[in-house]
Design an enzyme around this catalytic site. Structure first.
Site, PDB file in Angstrom:
ATOM      1  N   LYS A 112       0.836  -1.215   0.000  1.00  0.00           N
ATOM      2  CA  LYS A 112       0.000   0.000   0.000  1.00  0.00           C
ATOM      3  C   LYS A 112       0.866   1.259   0.000  1.00  0.00           C
ATOM      4  O   LYS A 112       0.647   2.171  -0.792  1.00  0.00           O
ATOM      5  CB  LYS A 112      -0.920   0.042   1.243  1.00  0.00           C
ATOM      6  N   ARG A 119      -0.420  -8.901  13.265  1.00  0.00           N
ATOM      7  CA  ARG A 119      -0.938  -7.914  12.302  1.00  0.00           C
ATOM      8  C   ARG A 119      -1.811  -8.598  11.248  1.00  0.00           C
ATOM      9  O   ARG A 119      -2.839  -8.071  10.830  1.00  0.00           O
ATOM     10  CB  ARG A 119       0.227  -7.152  11.647  1.00  0.00           C
ATOM     11  N   ARG A 173      12.034  -5.252   4.808  1.00  0.00           N
ATOM     12  CA  ARG A 173      11.812  -3.822   4.505  1.00  0.00           C
ATOM     13  C   ARG A 173      12.753  -2.908   5.297  1.00  0.00           C
ATOM     14  O   ARG A 173      13.011  -3.117   6.462  1.00  0.00           O
ATOM     15  CB  ARG A 173      10.370  -3.475   4.863  1.00  0.00           C
ATOM     16  N   ARG A 186      -9.779   0.613   8.882  1.00  0.00           N
ATOM     17  CA  ARG A 186      -9.301  -0.741   9.144  1.00  0.00           C
ATOM     18  C   ARG A 186     -10.303  -1.559   9.938  1.00  0.00           C
ATOM     19  O   ARG A 186     -10.045  -2.723  10.229  1.00  0.00           O
ATOM     20  CB  ARG A 186      -8.041  -0.631   9.990  1.00  0.00           C
ATOM     21  N   ARG A 225      11.415  -0.781  10.946  1.00  0.00           N
ATOM     22  CA  ARG A 225      10.326  -0.530  11.884  1.00  0.00           C
ATOM     23  C   ARG A 225      10.347  -1.520  13.044  1.00  0.00           C
ATOM     24  O   ARG A 225      10.669  -2.686  12.856  1.00  0.00           O
ATOM     25  CB  ARG A 225       8.977  -0.647  11.149  1.00  0.00           C
TER      26      ARG A 225
HETATM   27  P1  AP5 Z   1       4.955  -1.576   1.754  1.00  0.00           P
HETATM   28  O1  AP5 Z   1       4.564  -0.782   0.564  1.00  0.00           O
HETATM   29  O2  AP5 Z   1       5.772  -0.901   2.798  1.00  0.00           O
HETATM   30  O3  AP5 Z   1       3.671  -2.305   2.372  1.00  0.00           O
HETATM   31  P2  AP5 Z   1       2.418  -1.731   3.151  1.00  0.00           P
HETATM   32  O4  AP5 Z   1       1.206  -2.376   2.605  1.00  0.00           O
HETATM   33  O5  AP5 Z   1       2.449  -0.225   3.182  1.00  0.00           O
HETATM   34  O6  AP5 Z   1       2.716  -2.372   4.563  1.00  0.00           O
HETATM   35  P3  AP5 Z   1       2.674  -1.837   6.033  1.00  0.00           P
HETATM   36  O7  AP5 Z   1       3.460  -2.823   6.825  1.00  0.00           O
HETATM   37  O8  AP5 Z   1       3.101  -0.402   6.121  1.00  0.00           O
HETATM   38  O9  AP5 Z   1       1.182  -1.979   6.359  1.00  0.00           O
HETATM   39  P4  AP5 Z   1       0.567  -2.116   7.704  1.00  0.00           P
HETATM   40  O10 AP5 Z   1      -0.846  -2.004   7.319  1.00  0.00           O
HETATM   41  O11 AP5 Z   1       0.938  -3.287   8.514  1.00  0.00           O
HETATM   42  O12 AP5 Z   1       1.236  -0.919   8.538  1.00  0.00           O
HETATM   43  P5  AP5 Z   1       0.743   0.541   8.927  1.00  0.00           P
HETATM   44  O13 AP5 Z   1       1.917   1.416   8.932  1.00  0.00           O
HETATM   45  O14 AP5 Z   1      -0.464   0.932   8.155  1.00  0.00           O
HETATM   46  O15 AP5 Z   1       5.740  -2.894   1.222  1.00  0.00           O
HETATM   47  C1  AP5 Z   1       6.347  -3.792   2.139  1.00  0.00           C
HETATM   48  C2  AP5 Z   1       7.726  -4.207   1.592  1.00  0.00           C
HETATM   49  O16 AP5 Z   1       7.550  -4.988   0.406  1.00  0.00           O
HETATM   50  C3  AP5 Z   1       8.638  -3.038   1.207  1.00  0.00           C
HETATM   51  O17 AP5 Z   1       9.964  -3.335   1.555  1.00  0.00           O
HETATM   52  C4  AP5 Z   1       8.483  -2.920  -0.329  1.00  0.00           C
HETATM   53  O18 AP5 Z   1       9.687  -2.458  -0.919  1.00  0.00           O
HETATM   54  C5  AP5 Z   1       8.173  -4.370  -0.729  1.00  0.00           C
HETATM   55  N1  AP5 Z   1       7.206  -4.460  -1.830  1.00  0.00           N
HETATM   56  C6  AP5 Z   1       6.136  -3.646  -2.064  1.00  0.00           C
HETATM   57  N2  AP5 Z   1       5.480  -4.050  -3.176  1.00  0.00           N
HETATM   58  C7  AP5 Z   1       6.140  -5.152  -3.624  1.00  0.00           C
HETATM   59  C8  AP5 Z   1       5.950  -6.030  -4.754  1.00  0.00           C
HETATM   60  N3  AP5 Z   1       4.933  -5.859  -5.622  1.00  0.00           N
HETATM   61  N4  AP5 Z   1       6.829  -7.061  -4.903  1.00  0.00           N
HETATM   62  C9  AP5 Z   1       7.871  -7.246  -4.030  1.00  0.00           C
HETATM   63  N5  AP5 Z   1       8.096  -6.434  -2.969  1.00  0.00           N
HETATM   64  C10 AP5 Z   1       7.238  -5.404  -2.761  1.00  0.00           C
HETATM   65  O19 AP5 Z   1       0.240   0.290  10.412  1.00  0.00           O
HETATM   66  C11 AP5 Z   1       1.140  -0.023  11.464  1.00  0.00           C
HETATM   67  C12 AP5 Z   1       0.382  -0.147  12.777  1.00  0.00           C
HETATM   68  O20 AP5 Z   1      -0.243   1.114  13.088  1.00  0.00           O
HETATM   69  C13 AP5 Z   1      -0.779  -1.157  12.780  1.00  0.00           C
HETATM   70  O21 AP5 Z   1      -0.335  -2.468  13.063  1.00  0.00           O
HETATM   71  C14 AP5 Z   1      -1.670  -0.575  13.905  1.00  0.00           C
HETATM   72  O22 AP5 Z   1      -1.161  -0.881  15.173  1.00  0.00           O
HETATM   73  C15 AP5 Z   1      -1.527   0.921  13.675  1.00  0.00           C
HETATM   74  N6  AP5 Z   1      -2.562   1.470  12.764  1.00  0.00           N
HETATM   75  C16 AP5 Z   1      -2.342   2.065  11.552  1.00  0.00           C
HETATM   76  N7  AP5 Z   1      -3.509   2.434  11.002  1.00  0.00           N
HETATM   77  C17 AP5 Z   1      -4.487   2.074  11.857  1.00  0.00           C
HETATM   78  C18 AP5 Z   1      -5.899   2.158  11.832  1.00  0.00           C
HETATM   79  N8  AP5 Z   1      -6.556   2.710  10.788  1.00  0.00           N
HETATM   80  N9  AP5 Z   1      -6.598   1.670  12.892  1.00  0.00           N
HETATM   81  C19 AP5 Z   1      -5.964   1.121  13.947  1.00  0.00           C
HETATM   82  N10 AP5 Z   1      -4.632   0.985  14.042  1.00  0.00           N
HETATM   83  C20 AP5 Z   1      -3.888   1.461  13.005  1.00  0.00           C
END
Ligand code: AP5
Length: 218
Positions: A16, A175, A130, A91, A164
């Protein structure tokens, strides 16, 4: 394309953030990542950050009220007027309902909800590999996207990189569980509204970007 309002959904590590940054650049619409906002709050040691840190480190979801208040404030900022990409929000069903109310109170509507689907088995490798540039936030991966010159950020020339706190195998399991239990139910919610588009995210990054651009148009 201007004035687009999107939700980018998908599992942790599904791509994402990677894709949202590309769309932001191409379409001039702002990426609103609740994960990035929370990490900034943790780093700054604010009250929100203190509340969120333990929950994030455990791979669980932060409270709906806190998240909705954060987004509601952010959406009012001037850079959102031309459109936005919600990355990591909503979410939960209550968050989606709160977003509906929030947007209709402002007289704006969502254009698309796009799920970037990736099987669980691929996500652990993506997440544990990552890393990001500490200076500009450019994202990399040990295997899938290394800097052109080892140890130097392609985007800004920075030489410090960070990983991270929640990017480890144990936290990924919780997660993923949170995603399947609390976020997956949003797909039928948005399908019913005729907004949902599901893309195959288990392909190279550029192929996923091309698909997104096809769905979003020029
Ligand atoms: P990347 O693009 O970084 O993936 P992402 O989907 O953004 O993953 P996140 O881990 O950031 O999502 P998340 O939902 O767990 O975390 P968030 O920060 O929202 O890609 C991942 C890796 O793969 C990278 O190294 C990239 O280079 C590689 N890659 C990408 N595309 C690829 C492809 N096609 N092929 C190969 N490699 C690829 O949330 C973190 C925490 O915050 C949550 O756990 C929760 O505690 C809290 N939180 C955030 N939002 C909320 C909410 N709305 N409600 C409640 N808690 C929340």
């Amino acid at each position: 394309m201007s004035g687009k309002r999107l939700i980018l959904m998908g599992p942790p590590g599904g791509g994402k953030g990677t894709q949202a940054k590309r769309l932001q650049e191409k379409y001039g619409i702002v990426q609103l990542s609740t994960g990035d906002m929370l990490r900034a709050a943790v780093k700054a040691g604010t009250a929100v950050g203190k509340q969120a840190k333990e929950v994030m480190d455990a791979g669980k979801l932060v409270s709906d009220d806190l998240i909705v208040a954060m987004i509601s404030e952010r959406i009012d900022e001037p850079d959102c007027a031309n459109g936005f990409i919600l990355d990591g929000f909503p979410r939960t069903v209550p968050q989606a309902e709160a977003l509906d109310k929030l947007l209709s109170s402002k007289g704006i509507a969502l254009d698309k909800v796009i799920e970037v689907a990736v099987p669980d088995a691929k996500l652990i490798e993506r997440i544990t590999g990552r890393f990001t540039c500490a200076k500009c936030g450019e994202g990399y991966h040990d295997k899938f996207k290394q800097p052109q010159k080892a140890g130097v950020c392609d985007a800004c020339g920075g030489t410090d990189f960070t990983r991270r706190a929640d990017d480890n195998e144990e936290t990924v399991t919780s997660r993923l569980k949170a995603y399947h239990d609390q976020t997956a139910p949003l797909m039928p919610f948005y399908k019913e509204k005729g907004l949902l588009e599901v893309l195959d995210g288990d392909r190279p990054m550029d192929a996923v970007t091309a698909d997104l651009e096809r769905v979003l148009g020029s």
